[in-house]
Design a protein around this motif. Structure first.
Motif, PDB file in Angstrom:
ATOM      1  N   THR A  44     151.202  43.177 -24.106  1.00 25.45           N
ATOM      2  CA  THR A  44     152.528  42.594 -23.907  1.00 25.45           C
ATOM      3  C   THR A  44     153.260  42.437 -25.240  1.00 25.45           C
ATOM      4  O   THR A  44     154.428  42.834 -25.368  1.00 25.45           O
ATOM      5  CB  THR A  44     152.419  41.240 -23.167  1.00 25.45           C
ATOM      6  N   ALA A  47     154.070  45.993 -26.606  1.00 26.80           N
ATOM      7  CA  ALA A  47     155.187  46.618 -25.896  1.00 26.80           C
ATOM      8  C   ALA A  47     156.513  45.980 -26.310  1.00 26.80           C
ATOM      9  O   ALA A  47     157.524  46.675 -26.478  1.00 26.80           O
ATOM     10  CB  ALA A  47     154.982  46.521 -24.387  1.00 26.80           C
ATOM     11  N   GLU A  50     157.568  47.222 -29.743  1.00 25.19           N
ATOM     12  CA  GLU A  50     157.966  48.629 -29.637  1.00 25.19           C
ATOM     13  C   GLU A  50     159.344  48.747 -29.005  1.00 25.19           C
ATOM     14  O   GLU A  50     160.225  49.432 -29.536  1.00 25.19           O
ATOM     15  CB  GLU A  50     156.964  49.411 -28.768  1.00 25.19           C
ATOM     16  N   GLU A  51     159.516  48.088 -27.881  1.00 22.53           N
ATOM     17  CA  GLU A  51     160.764  48.218 -27.121  1.00 22.53           C
ATOM     18  C   GLU A  51     161.960  47.615 -27.853  1.00 22.53           C
ATOM     19  O   GLU A  51     163.070  48.148 -27.776  1.00 22.53           O
ATOM     20  CB  GLU A  51     160.621  47.546 -25.757  1.00 22.53           C
ATOM     21  N   SER A  72     158.261  56.876 -22.684  1.00 17.86           N
ATOM     22  CA  SER A  72     157.396  55.765 -23.094  1.00 17.86           C
ATOM     23  C   SER A  72     157.796  54.457 -22.423  1.00 17.86           C
ATOM     24  O   SER A  72     156.938  53.682 -22.010  1.00 17.86           O
ATOM     25  CB  SER A  72     157.422  55.597 -24.623  1.00 17.86           C
ATOM     26  N   HIS A  76     155.575  52.155 -20.068  1.00 16.43           N
ATOM     27  CA  HIS A  76     155.459  50.701 -20.236  1.00 16.43           C
ATOM     28  C   HIS A  76     155.721  49.996 -18.904  1.00 16.43           C
ATOM     29  O   HIS A  76     155.029  49.037 -18.562  1.00 16.43           O
ATOM     30  CB  HIS A  76     156.463  50.184 -21.269  1.00 16.43           C
ATOM     31  N   HIS A  77     156.734  50.456 -18.190  1.00 18.40           N
ATOM     32  CA  HIS A  77     157.087  49.835 -16.919  1.00 18.40           C
ATOM     33  C   HIS A  77     155.881  49.809 -15.966  1.00 18.40           C
ATOM     34  O   HIS A  77     155.576  48.775 -15.366  1.00 18.40           O
ATOM     35  CB  HIS A  77     158.261  50.599 -16.287  1.00 18.40           C
ATOM     36  N   VAL A  80     153.185  47.405 -17.427  1.00 13.89           N
ATOM     37  CA  VAL A  80     153.605  46.003 -17.326  1.00 13.89           C
ATOM     38  C   VAL A  80     153.345  45.452 -15.916  1.00 13.89           C
ATOM     39  O   VAL A  80     152.872  44.326 -15.757  1.00 13.89           O
ATOM     40  CB  VAL A  80     155.095  45.875 -17.721  1.00 13.89           C
ATOM     41  N   VAL A 107     147.128  53.657 -20.416  1.00 10.23           N
ATOM     42  CA  VAL A 107     147.374  53.289 -21.809  1.00 10.23           C
ATOM     43  C   VAL A 107     146.827  54.363 -22.744  1.00 10.23           C
ATOM     44  O   VAL A 107     147.488  54.736 -23.724  1.00 10.23           O
ATOM     45  CB  VAL A 107     146.792  51.891 -22.135  1.00 10.23           C
ATOM     46  N   HIS A 110     149.260  57.192 -22.842  1.00 10.02           N
ATOM     47  CA  HIS A 110     150.457  56.775 -23.589  1.00 10.02           C
ATOM     48  C   HIS A 110     150.193  56.819 -25.101  1.00 10.02           C
ATOM     49  O   HIS A 110     150.996  57.368 -25.868  1.00 10.02           O
ATOM     50  CB  HIS A 110     150.840  55.361 -23.134  1.00 10.02           C
ATOM     51  N   SER A 154     161.055  46.350 -20.236  1.00  8.55           N
ATOM     52  CA  SER A 154     160.589  47.476 -19.428  1.00  8.55           C
ATOM     53  C   SER A 154     160.166  47.052 -18.026  1.00  8.55           C
ATOM     54  O   SER A 154     160.099  47.876 -17.114  1.00  8.55           O
ATOM     55  CB  SER A 154     159.433  48.216 -20.112  1.00  8.55           C
TER      56      SER A 154
END
Length: 157
Positions: A44, A47, A50-51, A72, A76-77, A80, A107, A110, A154
């Motif tokens: 979490t 992400a 990153e986002e 990506s 993540h969506h 999550v 993961v 990714h 995301s």
């Protein structure tokens, strides 16, 4: 520390947790719960930075990575939502191990794409100084990052 090194370190941390989970005994319910709680928090926070910081900077600095970044965020969506389901799922539930296994597979896919396909492109285009600035910004953002996977942008995309 530069942004890509920081993200790769996060990837290594999570991979270590994955391996511990995979090596836990079939009935190691408490250990599995503790590991999954750590995985949820690590992924979490990762992400989020990153986002909110890395992806926008990479997209601006290296427009050719735009498609990778959009993919990506979609990855993540999926992750999550799996994390949000694992938050409350009892480790003795028959779906728990299966759900964690699918999470791990997602993961790992990714991470492989990021590290092999587009991090090198970002490193070359953005340069050391900019990546160090981003790394510092990302490190500072960690303490305030959400711990609830559904609080990530995301989750809503």
């Amino acid at each position: 520390m530069d942004a890509i090194v920081l993200l790769k370190d996060d990837h290594k941390t999570v991979e270590k947790l994955f391996k511990e989970f995979e090596g836990a005994g079939e009935r190691a319910y408490k250990k599995k719960r503790d590991l999954v709680d750590q995985i949820i928090e690590e992924l979490t926070v990762h992400a989020h930075i990153e986002e909110q910081i890395f992806y926008p900077a990479a997209r601006e600095g290296v427009p050719a990575t735009s498609d990778h970044i959009l993919e990506s965020v979609e990855e993540h969506h999926v992750v999550v939502w799996m994390l949000s389901e694992l938050v409350e799922l009892d480790p003795q539930d028959e779906r728990f191990d299966a759900k964690v296994t699918v999470l791990i597979e997602n993961v790992r896919h990714h991470v492989k794409e990021e590290e092999e396909e587009w991090f090198p492109e970002v490193r070359e285009a953005m340069g050391r100084k900019r990546l160090q600035e981003l790394g510092e910004e990302m490190e500072k953002a960690r303490p305030a990052a959400p711990r609830n996977p559904l609080a990530l942008s995301s989750a809503r995309s």
